[in-house]
Design an enzyme around this catalytic site. Structure first.
Site, PDB file in Angstrom:
ATOM      1  N   CYS A  79       0.801  -1.264   0.067  1.00  0.00           N
ATOM      2  CA  CYS A  79       0.068  -0.179   0.126  1.00  0.00           C
ATOM      3  C   CYS A  79       0.816   1.054   0.054  1.00  0.00           C
ATOM      4  O   CYS A  79       1.421   1.554  -0.799  1.00  0.00           O
ATOM      5  CB  CYS A  79      -0.989  -0.145   1.220  1.00  0.00           C
ATOM      6  SG  CYS A  79      -2.395   0.751   0.839  1.00  0.00           S
ATOM      7  N   HIS A 167      -3.847  -5.543   0.863  1.00  0.00           N
ATOM      8  CA  HIS A 167      -3.401  -6.052   2.223  1.00  0.00           C
ATOM      9  C   HIS A 167      -3.501  -7.578   1.928  1.00  0.00           C
ATOM     10  O   HIS A 167      -4.380  -7.952   2.505  1.00  0.00           O
ATOM     11  CB  HIS A 167      -4.050  -5.346   3.164  1.00  0.00           C
ATOM     12  CG  HIS A 167      -3.815  -3.739   3.450  1.00  0.00           C
ATOM     13  ND1 HIS A 167      -2.594  -3.393   4.254  1.00  0.00           N
ATOM     14  CD2 HIS A 167      -4.173  -2.791   2.993  1.00  0.00           C
ATOM     15  CE1 HIS A 167      -2.778  -2.398   4.067  1.00  0.00           C
ATOM     16  NE2 HIS A 167      -3.688  -1.623   3.386  1.00  0.00           N
ATOM     17  N   GLU A 169      -2.090  -9.471   4.270  1.00  0.00           N
ATOM     18  CA  GLU A 169      -2.039  -9.876   5.627  1.00  0.00           C
ATOM     19  C   GLU A 169      -3.482  -9.958   6.234  1.00  0.00           C
ATOM     20  O   GLU A 169      -3.510 -10.801   7.226  1.00  0.00           O
ATOM     21  CB  GLU A 169      -1.333  -8.918   6.461  1.00  0.00           C
ATOM     22  CG  GLU A 169      -1.578  -7.540   6.652  1.00  0.00           C
ATOM     23  CD  GLU A 169      -1.554  -6.611   5.634  1.00  0.00           C
ATOM     24  OE1 GLU A 169      -1.635  -5.291   5.891  1.00  0.00           O
ATOM     25  OE2 GLU A 169      -0.956  -6.931   4.423  1.00  0.00           O
ATOM     26  N   SER A 221       1.245 -14.324  38.037  1.00  0.00           N
ATOM     27  CA  SER A 221      -0.239 -13.552  37.911  1.00  0.00           C
ATOM     28  C   SER A 221      -1.307 -14.585  37.805  1.00  0.00           C
ATOM     29  O   SER A 221      -2.187 -14.504  38.148  1.00  0.00           O
ATOM     30  CB  SER A 221      -0.226 -12.654  36.776  1.00  0.00           C
ATOM     31  OG  SER A 221      -0.270 -13.234  35.495  1.00  0.00           O
ATOM     32  N   GLY A 222      -0.855 -15.913  37.372  1.00  0.00           N
ATOM     33  CA  GLY A 222      -1.606 -16.986  37.150  1.00  0.00           C
ATOM     34  C   GLY A 222      -1.966 -16.938  35.646  1.00  0.00           C
ATOM     35  O   GLY A 222      -2.710 -17.727  35.061  1.00  0.00           O
ATOM     36  N   GLY A 223      -1.535 -15.805  34.816  1.00  0.00           N
ATOM     37  CA  GLY A 223      -1.981 -15.889  33.562  1.00  0.00           C
ATOM     38  C   GLY A 223      -0.878 -16.482  32.435  1.00  0.00           C
ATOM     39  O   GLY A 223      -0.016 -17.087  33.018  1.00  0.00           O
ATOM     40  N   VAL A 224      -1.139 -16.522  31.363  1.00  0.00           N
ATOM     41  CA  VAL A 224      -0.312 -17.269  30.368  1.00  0.00           C
ATOM     42  C   VAL A 224       1.093 -16.876  30.283  1.00  0.00           C
ATOM     43  O   VAL A 224       1.833 -17.447  30.388  1.00  0.00           O
ATOM     44  CB  VAL A 224      -1.227 -17.011  28.955  1.00  0.00           C
ATOM     45  CG1 VAL A 224      -0.169 -18.123  27.753  1.00  0.00           C
ATOM     46  CG2 VAL A 224      -2.324 -17.873  28.922  1.00  0.00           C
ATOM     47  N   ASP A 225       1.289 -15.562  30.104  1.00  0.00           N
ATOM     48  CA  ASP A 225       2.650 -14.938  29.702  1.00  0.00           C
ATOM     49  C   ASP A 225       3.544 -15.253  30.919  1.00  0.00           C
ATOM     50  O   ASP A 225       4.414 -15.761  30.762  1.00  0.00           O
ATOM     51  CB  ASP A 225       2.427 -13.344  29.604  1.00  0.00           C
ATOM     52  CG  ASP A 225       1.441 -13.032  28.274  1.00  0.00           C
ATOM     53  OD1 ASP A 225       1.412 -14.084  27.390  1.00  0.00           O
ATOM     54  OD2 ASP A 225       0.843 -12.028  28.207  1.00  0.00           O
ATOM     55  N   SER A 226       3.060 -14.902  32.129  1.00  0.00           N
ATOM     56  CA  SER A 226       3.923 -15.193  33.295  1.00  0.00           C
ATOM     57  C   SER A 226       4.297 -16.622  33.376  1.00  0.00           C
ATOM     58  O   SER A 226       5.211 -16.958  34.008  1.00  0.00           O
ATOM     59  CB  SER A 226       3.481 -14.434  34.587  1.00  0.00           C
ATOM     60  OG  SER A 226       2.349 -14.857  35.205  1.00  0.00           O
ATOM     61  N   SER A 227       3.390 -17.430  33.287  1.00  0.00           N
ATOM     62  CA  SER A 227       3.308 -18.684  33.478  1.00  0.00           C
ATOM     63  C   SER A 227       4.556 -19.354  32.457  1.00  0.00           C
ATOM     64  O   SER A 227       5.316 -20.252  32.909  1.00  0.00           O
ATOM     65  CB  SER A 227       2.015 -19.613  33.366  1.00  0.00           C
ATOM     66  OG  SER A 227       1.267 -18.883  34.315  1.00  0.00           O
TER      67      SER A 227
END
Length: 509
Positions: A79, A167, A169, A221-227
């Site tokens: 573009c 585009h 993508e 935190s119990g979340g995906v990223d920190s785990s």
């Protein structure tokens, strides 16, 4: 260094999507502002110029010097990127007579061209531009057209440089992945070896070299990223990793203990800290959303710092920062003036004399989940909905009290457990309950009531940048509403939020 596709960002809303599509082809890529081009080397296999909200006709529009790139690396302009290539070589770019936004169909494809080989005649593509290329330079050759846009795609003779005015993508470009694969694999020669397993092996080795025998502290935190970050670090340094899970009193019902239990089963060294009263005291009298966020963030840092100091000789703080955090902290005009107060990217207080390690900072959220699967992390953790760092503190739209937290926890538990029991939880990207700062009249039995209203919120999304409200069955919403009103004292009305992002945000504060 790993073979890399470099994306130069001109401010397009689709730039992150370009990167995600390339990563889906198992090829590593990085996004950099157009005016902060990194050092180029043999690890760079190709370069993509993104779209932009600017017009190339604007004298203040982005205008990078591509002298060190043209002819040396395969180059694809999308573009704005295509229009910039054409204009700088002497082509004519003008406002479109027919502004082409949305779906269009290719009426011509040069199947001999490597870039568009394999794309279907008449295939649908997604346009989003107010300018168009009217005349191409002499060295350019048209390789794709639509009924309204003659120069939908071009190649430059004598160099591996291409441009397209649609585009590839976005999902609406049905053969967009074909085009991107042609460019990434056939033209750039990428080996498609950027896999979750390769990431784990490389990252664990890098962490071992970076951290040595130093101690590292990580806030879970119990979340995906920190785990996922915790398991990667544990794999690299074992018992030198110390994890702290702070209960700020604003978690979901029974979440503190259930998350602690799940971490113990993973072999992680985790200390749980109950600090709910301290957070509630810090929030007393606050109603403005940003003030609440800052109070929660400040108190978390204080509690976390105190606990970290109980561990001798800690040198590093680990964070679950992911790639969108990094990208969004830098604009195409340079560093952003402000960063969201709950952002991982933004530095540490001066009193926390720790170096920072961020093992996930090159990954998108869906890649983090795939890495977690490779690490054999419990699917219940990997499939968890995102939950805001300030927790229920930004889902209570008024001053926060222990009584309000208890009411919201009960209502939220009914909603989330209902989604799970009706097999709807995994069909929703994020869900939660908001306690509104209004009361309404109701009738329970023979008595008139004047009690609280809660709003249920559920959205579908891929990355949280945009989101549609989830079309939950009426029967389910009816059952949840009845259960909340009948079982949670203090609530007599339930509403469902049917706003999409944008213009609304997923959270209410």
């Amino acid at each position: 260094m790993h073979e890399t596709i470099l994306i130069l960002d001109f401010g397009s809303q689709y730039t992150q999507l370009i990167a995600r599509r390339i990563r889906e082809l198992n090829v590593y890529c990085e996004i950099h502002p157009f005016n902060h081009i990194p050092e180029l080397g043999n690890h760079i296999k190709g370069i993509i110029l993104s779209g932009s909200p600017f017009s190339v006709r604007d004298p203040n529009s982005p205008a990078p010097d591509l002298a060190a790139i043209r002819g040396r690396y395969p180059l694809l302009g999308i573009c704005y990127g295509a229009q910039y290539l054409s204009k700088t070589d002497g082509g004519v770019v003008a406002p479109s007579e027919i502004r082409e936004y949305g779906r269009a169909n290719l009426s011509f494809i040069d199947h001999k061209s490597e870039l568009v080989r394999g794309m279907a005649d008449g295939g649908q593509v997604w346009m989003s531009h107010g300018d168009t290329i009217l005349e191409i330079p002499q060295s350019f050759e048209i390789i794709a057209s639509t009924p309204d846009v003659k120069v939908a795609g071009f190649r430059i003779e004598g160099e591996p440089t291409y441009g397209i005015q649609f585009h590839p993508e976005v999902y609406h470009s049905v053969d967009g992945t074909v085009l991107l694969r042609n460019f990434i694999v056939d033209i750039c020669g990428c080996s498609q070896d950027w896999t979750p397993l390769a990431f784990v092996e490389t990252t664990v080795n890098e962490l071992k070299n970076q951290l040595g025998g130093d101690k590292v502290v990580l806030g879970l935190s119990g979340g995906v990223d920190s785990s996922v970050a915790a398991v990667l670090l544990h794999k690299a340094i074992g018992s030198q990793l110390y994890c702290i899970f702070v209960d700020n009193g604003l978690l979901r019902k029974d979440e503190f203990q259930s998350v602690l239990d799940s971490y113990q089963h993973m072999g992680l060294n985790v200390k749980g800290v109950e600090a709910g009263k301290r957070f509630l005291d810090a929030l007393k009298g606050l109603t403005e959303p940003e003030a609440k966020r800052k109070a929660i963030g400040r108190t978390f840092i204080e509690v976390f710092d105190e606990e970290a100091h109980r561990i001798e000789d800690v040198k590093w703080l680990a964070q679950g920062t992911i790639y969108p955090d990094v990208i969004e902290s830098v604009s195409v005009k340079g560093p952003s003036a402000t960063i969201k107060s709950h952002h991982n990217v933004g530095g540490l207080p001066d009193f926390m004399k720790l170096k920072v390690v961020e093992p996930l900072k090159s990954l998108f959220k869906d890649e983090v989940r795939r890495v977690g699967t490779t690490l054999k992390i419990d699917p219940n953790i990997l499939s968890r909905h995102p939950f805001p760092g300030p927790g229920l503190g930004i889902r209570i739209l008024s001053e926060i009290t222990a009584e309000k937290v208890a009411i919201l926890q009960e209502a939220d538990a009914i909603f989330i457990n209902g989604l799970k029991s009706h097999c709807l939880y995994d069909k929703v990207w994020q869900a939660g309950t908001m306690l509104l700062p209004v009361q309404s009249v109701g009738v329970m039995g023979d008595e008139r009531t004047y009690e609280n209203v809660v709003a249920l919120r559920a959205v579908t999304s891929t990355d949280g940048m945009t989101a549609d409200w989830a079309y939950l069955p009426y029967e389910f919403l009816s059952a949840v509403s009845s259960e909340i009103i009948n079982k949670v004292k203090g609530i007599n009305r339930v509403v469902y939020d049917i706003s999409s992002k944008p213009p609304a945000t997923i959270e209410w504060e």
